[in-house]
Write an enzyme that holds these catalytic residues in place. Structure first.
Site, PDB file in Angstrom:
ATOM      1  N   ASN A   6       0.851  -1.186   0.000  1.00 26.99           N
ATOM      2  CA  ASN A   6       0.000   0.000   0.000  1.00 26.99           C
ATOM      3  C   ASN A   6       0.892   1.242   0.000  1.00 26.99           C
ATOM      4  O   ASN A   6       1.384   1.653   1.044  1.00 26.99           O
ATOM      5  CB  ASN A   6      -0.901  -0.043   1.247  1.00 26.99           C
ATOM      6  CG  ASN A   6      -1.806   1.162   1.336  1.00 26.99           C
ATOM      7  OD1 ASN A   6      -1.893   1.954   0.400  1.00 26.99           O
ATOM      8  ND2 ASN A   6      -2.487   1.300   2.471  1.00 26.99           N
ATOM      9  N   TRP A   7       1.085   1.805  -1.182  1.00 26.29           N
ATOM     10  CA  TRP A   7       1.999   2.952  -1.300  1.00 26.29           C
ATOM     11  C   TRP A   7       1.423   4.208  -0.668  1.00 26.29           C
ATOM     12  O   TRP A   7       2.128   5.209  -0.528  1.00 26.29           O
ATOM     13  CB  TRP A   7       2.293   3.249  -2.780  1.00 26.29           C
ATOM     14  CG  TRP A   7       3.056   2.208  -3.519  1.00 26.29           C
ATOM     15  CD1 TRP A   7       3.453   0.985  -3.042  1.00 26.29           C
ATOM     16  CD2 TRP A   7       3.505   2.272  -4.877  1.00 26.29           C
ATOM     17  NE1 TRP A   7       4.126   0.294  -4.028  1.00 26.29           N
ATOM     18  CE2 TRP A   7       4.159   1.055  -5.162  1.00 26.29           C
ATOM     19  CE3 TRP A   7       3.405   3.231  -5.887  1.00 26.29           C
ATOM     20  CZ2 TRP A   7       4.729   0.789  -6.419  1.00 26.29           C
ATOM     21  CZ3 TRP A   7       3.961   2.966  -7.128  1.00 26.29           C
ATOM     22  CH2 TRP A   7       4.624   1.755  -7.387  1.00 26.29           C
ATOM     23  N   LYS A   8       0.136   4.187  -0.342  1.00 30.36           N
ATOM     24  CA  LYS A   8      -0.529   5.380   0.187  1.00 30.36           C
ATOM     25  C   LYS A   8      -0.169   6.583  -0.699  1.00 30.36           C
ATOM     26  O   LYS A   8      -0.133   6.450  -1.918  1.00 30.36           O
ATOM     27  CB  LYS A   8      -0.147   5.606   1.657  1.00 30.36           C
ATOM     28  CG  LYS A   8      -0.352   4.342   2.511  1.00 30.36           C
ATOM     29  CD  LYS A   8      -0.239   4.601   3.991  1.00 30.36           C
ATOM     30  CE  LYS A   8      -0.435   3.287   4.754  1.00 30.36           C
ATOM     31  NZ  LYS A   8      -0.542   3.463   6.184  1.00 30.36           N
ATOM     32  N   HIS A  91      -9.822   0.909   4.409  1.00 31.18           N
ATOM     33  CA  HIS A  91      -8.571   1.204   5.125  1.00 31.18           C
ATOM     34  C   HIS A  91      -8.851   2.210   6.243  1.00 31.18           C
ATOM     35  O   HIS A  91      -9.669   3.120   6.079  1.00 31.18           O
ATOM     36  CB  HIS A  91      -7.514   1.757   4.160  1.00 31.18           C
ATOM     37  CG  HIS A  91      -6.164   1.826   4.798  1.00 31.18           C
ATOM     38  ND1 HIS A  91      -5.807   2.863   5.633  1.00 31.18           N
ATOM     39  CD2 HIS A  91      -5.119   0.972   4.784  1.00 31.18           C
ATOM     40  CE1 HIS A  91      -4.585   2.637   6.089  1.00 31.18           C
ATOM     41  NE2 HIS A  91      -4.134   1.491   5.581  1.00 31.18           N
ATOM     42  N   GLU A 161      -5.627  -4.875  10.406  1.00 32.16           N
ATOM     43  CA  GLU A 161      -4.661  -3.795  10.652  1.00 32.16           C
ATOM     44  C   GLU A 161      -5.064  -3.021  11.895  1.00 32.16           C
ATOM     45  O   GLU A 161      -5.860  -2.067  11.802  1.00 32.16           O
ATOM     46  CB  GLU A 161      -4.639  -2.829   9.461  1.00 32.16           C
ATOM     47  CG  GLU A 161      -4.198  -3.454   8.156  1.00 32.16           C
ATOM     48  CD  GLU A 161      -3.652  -2.397   7.209  1.00 32.16           C
ATOM     49  OE1 GLU A 161      -2.509  -2.553   6.771  1.00 32.16           O
ATOM     50  OE2 GLU A 161      -4.350  -1.408   6.930  1.00 32.16           O
ATOM     51  N   GLY A 167       2.011   2.550  10.810  1.00 29.11           N
ATOM     52  CA  GLY A 167       2.916   3.673  10.554  1.00 29.11           C
ATOM     53  C   GLY A 167       3.999   3.852  11.598  1.00 29.11           C
ATOM     54  O   GLY A 167       4.552   4.937  11.731  1.00 29.11           O
ATOM     55  N   SER A 209       3.111  -1.688  10.663  1.00 32.55           N
ATOM     56  CA  SER A 209       4.534  -1.727  10.991  1.00 32.55           C
ATOM     57  C   SER A 209       5.210  -3.063  10.680  1.00 32.55           C
ATOM     58  O   SER A 209       5.980  -3.594  11.482  1.00 32.55           O
ATOM     59  CB  SER A 209       4.751  -1.329  12.451  1.00 32.55           C
ATOM     60  OG  SER A 209       4.286   0.007  12.623  1.00 32.55           O
ATOM     61  N   GLY A 230       2.695  -0.864   4.427  1.00 32.23           N
ATOM     62  CA  GLY A 230       2.621   0.558   4.089  1.00 32.23           C
ATOM     63  C   GLY A 230       3.984   1.152   3.821  1.00 32.23           C
ATOM     64  O   GLY A 230       4.571   0.927   2.763  1.00 32.23           O
TER      65      GLY A 230
HETATM   66  P1  PGA Z   1       2.467   0.642   7.764  1.00 35.09           P
HETATM   67  O1  PGA Z   1       1.017   0.768   7.098  1.00 35.09           O
HETATM   68  O2  PGA Z   1       3.105  -0.604   7.174  1.00 35.09           O
HETATM   69  O3  PGA Z   1       3.184   1.889   7.346  1.00 35.09           O
HETATM   70  O4  PGA Z   1       2.267   0.519   9.228  1.00 35.09           O
HETATM   71  C1  PGA Z   1       0.194  -0.336   6.909  1.00 35.09           C
HETATM   72  C2  PGA Z   1      -1.125   0.112   6.313  1.00 35.09           C
HETATM   73  O5  PGA Z   1      -1.678   1.114   6.777  1.00 35.09           O
HETATM   74  O6  PGA Z   1      -1.643  -0.508   5.373  1.00 35.09           O
END
Ligand code: PGA
Length: 247
Positions: A6-8, A91, A161, A167, A209, A230
């Site tokens: 998930n590149w956001k 999400h 999640e 994050g 994470s 992420g």
């Molecule tokens: P993260 O995000 O790996 O940066 O914790 C995961 C997500 O929100 O899909």
């Protein structure tokens, strides 16, 4: 293993997007599993059309609309036409921006209607000692799947999640024993919503994470089928290191 990236909105440069796609394609050949990339819409449009490689593409979200005079919206149909075969739905960052359970259910229906396999995200904000987070997970799953047919319920991926773990760093991710317990619980609820063998076949991913340092341990003893990643998925070196954990 399913590794969904998930590149956001982390990836904003074309050159970086191209590099990440190349890494995913190269590593996917050695991977015991599959890689799904969820880039921002413009990059999905740049790399997914005509894709016949070992990797697949996912929308990060789909519009609640089904086309028409809605400036700025990207519909499930448009994503499917651009080459996506999956769609992240629900999400926590979209839920925080206003997606209610009802909206998530509707978006799930739009994804199904256009042959996009939904990656349904669920996850509690915090863990309490009375186990209320378990009922929260049950409610999120039930609200999303209640109005779907049995066939559609079987055609999803669940991404667990916990919001408190998103994050951060590997040290803040969930403990393997807690994850194993949650995966068993999600399977139980899925079994109620989807009697028969269907529930066993629904892949369950973990996100929050996930880093090269903890991915293997989390995968080893928890019953998960992969990860929704992420920040690590948006950095070429870390993403390559993560994928190397599973080849
Ligand atoms: P993260 O995000 O790996 O940066 O914790 C995961 C997500 O929100 O899909």
């Amino acid at each position: 293993m399913i590794i969904a990236a998930n590149w956001k909105a982390y990836v904003e440069e074309y050159a970086r997007a191209k590099k990440l796609v190349a890494i995913a394609k190269r590593r996917a050949r050695d991977l015991n599993g599959s890689v799904i990339l969820a880039p921002p819409a413009p990059f999905l449009g740049a790399f997914a059309p005509g894709n016949r490689s070992a990797i697949a593409f996912a929308a990060q979200d789909v519009s609640l609309t089904t086309g028409g005079a809605h400036t700025g919206e990207a519909t499930a149909q448009a994503y499917a036409a651009a080459g996506a075969t999956y769609a992240i739905v629900g999400h926590s960052e979209r839920r925080a921006a206003g997606d209610t359970d009802a909206v998530v259910a509707e978006k799930l229906a739009h994804a199904h209607a256009h042959e996009l396999t939904p990656i349904l995200c669920i996850g509690e904000r915090e863990r309490d000692s009375e186990g209320r987070y378990l009922s929260f997970i049950r409610e999120e799953l039930t609200a999303a799947l209640d109005s779907r047919s049995q066939k559609e319920r079987a055609r999803i991926i669940v991404a667990y999640e916990p919001i408190w773990a998103i994050g951060k760093t590997a040290a803040d991710a969930i403990a393997a024993t807690d994850l194993a317990e949650m995966v068993a619980y999600i399977r139980k609820v899925l079994g109620e919503l989807l009697p028969g063998k269907g529930a066993e076949r629904v892949p369950i991913l973990y996100g929050g994470s996930v880093e090269p340092a903890n991915a293997r341990d989390l995968a080893a003893s928890t019953g998960i089928d992969g990860f929704l990643v992420g920040h690590v998925s948006a950095d070429p070196d870390s993403f390559a290191a993560l994928l190397r954990q599973f080849s």
